[in-house]
Design an enzyme around this catalytic site. Structure first.
Site, short mmCIF file in Angstrom:
data_model
loop_
_atom_site.label_atom_id
_atom_site.label_comp_id
_atom_site.label_asym_id
_atom_site.label_seq_id
_atom_site.Cartn_x
_atom_site.Cartn_y
_atom_site.Cartn_z
N GLU A 174 0.86 -0.88 0.03
CA GLU A 174 0.44 0.28 0.45
C GLU A 174 0.90 1.78 0.80
O GLU A 174 0.31 2.33 0.39
CB GLU A 174 -1.13 -0.43 1.03
CG GLU A 174 -1.82 -1.35 1.00
CD GLU A 174 -3.24 -0.85 -0.04
OE1 GLU A 174 -4.27 0.38 0.21
OE2 GLU A 174 -3.39 -0.90 -0.76
N HIS A 250 -4.75 1.71 7.00
CA HIS A 250 -3.45 2.45 7.05
C HIS A 250 -2.89 2.94 8.00
O HIS A 250 -3.75 3.50 8.81
CB HIS A 250 -3.54 3.41 5.53
CG HIS A 250 -3.79 2.49 3.91
ND1 HIS A 250 -4.54 3.50 3.68
CD2 HIS A 250 -3.33 1.25 3.44
CE1 HIS A 250 -4.48 2.93 2.33
NE2 HIS A 250 -3.47 1.79 2.61
N CYS A 371 -3.06 11.67 3.20
CA CYS A 371 -3.28 10.60 2.38
C CYS A 371 -3.03 11.15 1.03
O CYS A 371 -2.76 10.90 -0.21
CB CYS A 371 -4.74 10.03 1.63
SG CYS A 371 -5.07 9.45 3.87
#
Length: 449
Positions: A174, A250, A371
């Site tokens: 990720e 995450h 993000c």
């Protein structure tokens, strides 16, 4: 030689929509199928980039993906010309069309993992595009991501690029959303901190029950090997499965690091005491001193953190050495989180200032300030080797605002995704954008018309 941490923010794409595609991302799912405003989303992101550049911080721009991804739909059996493919997908498999229109690439913390030259065996900055194979709509990103990164960091004397890891469950990767770096100075050797949710081969490790753990230990280890990192400069830690089940998909939803500071929730990691001890020892060996700020669950619960995205914030070093925490506006709208932040800046620690930004369009889709950016530590020489077209300036900001106003819609629903005209609008916008950012032909429609 002076070194900098440069934040490259993802530019929101013309098909920004709330598809609710990301199982385990509470905000994404809860706002599914609401109408979005791509124009406002792009403006909000650009406002944050400009504000940080105005503070004297190094800021860049990372281009979005081509969407809808007609080639991906063709691989799934839809046929005809581009308009036929879109209409057929809308008629027969609307969820697949929505996935092909996802603008989630704006969250470039997922784009890649980056290791600065001070940490790598060959003294170059290394990039590995993330395969993102946990979600179909994200798994189609990495080929274009790799081309865009290569167009931005295109000097092989300074930059090394690796393709995404094999797209299988054992190597779920990720990107930087599960990676951070701690260091005494951006140009000094540091400790790279990889956080994983599960091991593909060790079934003894605890696992979440409700939501999937996306990052594997084996993927993190592979990236560390590809980047030529030493064992003395790496720490691998498992994310707490209980917080994954509460929507912490995450690590950057529960922790953020910068310099010698690790700002994290009390419940972020499995066996936090051992994790912090290893980070402290390895950073000390590099000449640094770990400053761990552990937010107690009594002050901020995991639910509070997920609702406000407190930890999905940018922790930035100002010119005077003080640290600024950039948070989403939702943190100030949450009484307990806002109260905690007020106390944080009064206690005399390294974080001396908090700034809140309106990023509602991104937040409603499940992504906050952290993000939206990919961090790249660069020396002066390396920064000079970066494609200058992607570095934020007053002129570029003004140009991009005008570009957004010309090309982006101010409302987009699922029904609009079925309009083939949206593909033409998107391609026209991106073709112009590659000229503005001096990227060359990075999109499939430019390479294979």
């Amino acid at each position: 030689m002076k070194a900098f941490e440069v934040n490259f923010d993802g530019l929101v794409g013309p098909t920004h929509n709330y598809g609710g595609l990301s199982y385990g991302n509470v905000a994404s799912q809860s706002n599914s199928q609401q109408g979005s405003n791509p124009r406002e989303a792009a403006r909000q992101g650009l406002a944050k980039m400009k504000a940080l550049a105005d503070l004297g911080l190094q800021q860049g721009v990372l281009a979005p993906q081509e969407r809808p991804d007609v080639a991906a739909l063709r691989r799934l059996g839809f046929t005809g010309n581009d308009a036929d493919v879109i209409r057929q997908a809308a008629r027969e498999a609307m969820p697949l069309l929505v996935a092909s229109c996802s603008a989630s690439s704006m969250w470039v913390a997922n784009a890649a993992t980056v290791s600065p030259s001070a940490d790598t065996a060959d003294g170059r900055v290394h990039f590995t595009a993330a395969n993102l194979n946990c979600k179909y709509h994200r798994s189609i990103e990495h080929p274009t991501t790799s081309r865009v990164l290569q167009a931005m960091f295109n000097d092989p004397a300074h930059f090394a690029h690796h393709p995404a890891l094999p797209a299988v469950m054992q190597f779920g990767d990720e990107g930087a959303a599960n990676h951070t770096r701690l260091c005494r100075d951006y140009g000094a050797p540091g400790v790279e901190f990889f956080v994983y949710g599960r091991s593909a081969f060790d079934s003894r490790l605890p696992a979440p029950h409700r939501y999937p753990a996306r990052q594997t230990l084996e993927a993190s280890q592979a990236v560390a090997r590809l980047h030529g990192l030493s064992a003395e400069g790496v720490v691998f830690a498992q994310q707490n499965p209980a917080v994954i089940d509460q929507g912490v998909f995450h690590n950057d939803v529960i922790a953020v690091g910068n310099g010698e500071v690790l700002f994290h929730h009390q419940d972020a990691f499995l066996d936090s005491e051992a994790v912090l001890a290893e980070l402290h020892a390895k950073l000390a060996a590099k000449g640094g001193q770990l400053q761990a700020i552990s937010v107690p669950r009594a002050a901020v619960t995991v639910e509070d953190a997920v609702r406000s995205y407190l930890f999905n914030s940018q922790l930035l070093t100002r010119a005077d050495g003080s640290m600024l925490l950039v948070v989403p506006e939702e943190c100030r709208n949450h009484p307990r989180v806002s109260s905690y932040l007020d106390g944080l800046t009064r206690q005399g620690g390294p974080i001396t200032e908090v700034q809140a930004f309106d990023l509602k369009q991104s937040m409603q889709n499940g992504g906050g300030p952290a993000c939206l950016r990919l961090r790249v530590a660069l020396s002066e020489v390396e920064l000079a080797a970066v494609n200058p077209g992607v570095i934020m300036t007053d002129a570029l900001h003004a140009t991009l605002l005008q570009w957004v106003s010309r090309h982006y819609r101010d409302r987009l629903t699922d029904a609009d995704l079925a309009d083939p005209q949206l593909l033409d609008e998107s391609r026209s916008a991106l073709d112009e954008l590659t000229q503005i950012l001096k990227l060359g032909s990075v999109y499939p429609f430019q390479r294979h018309p």
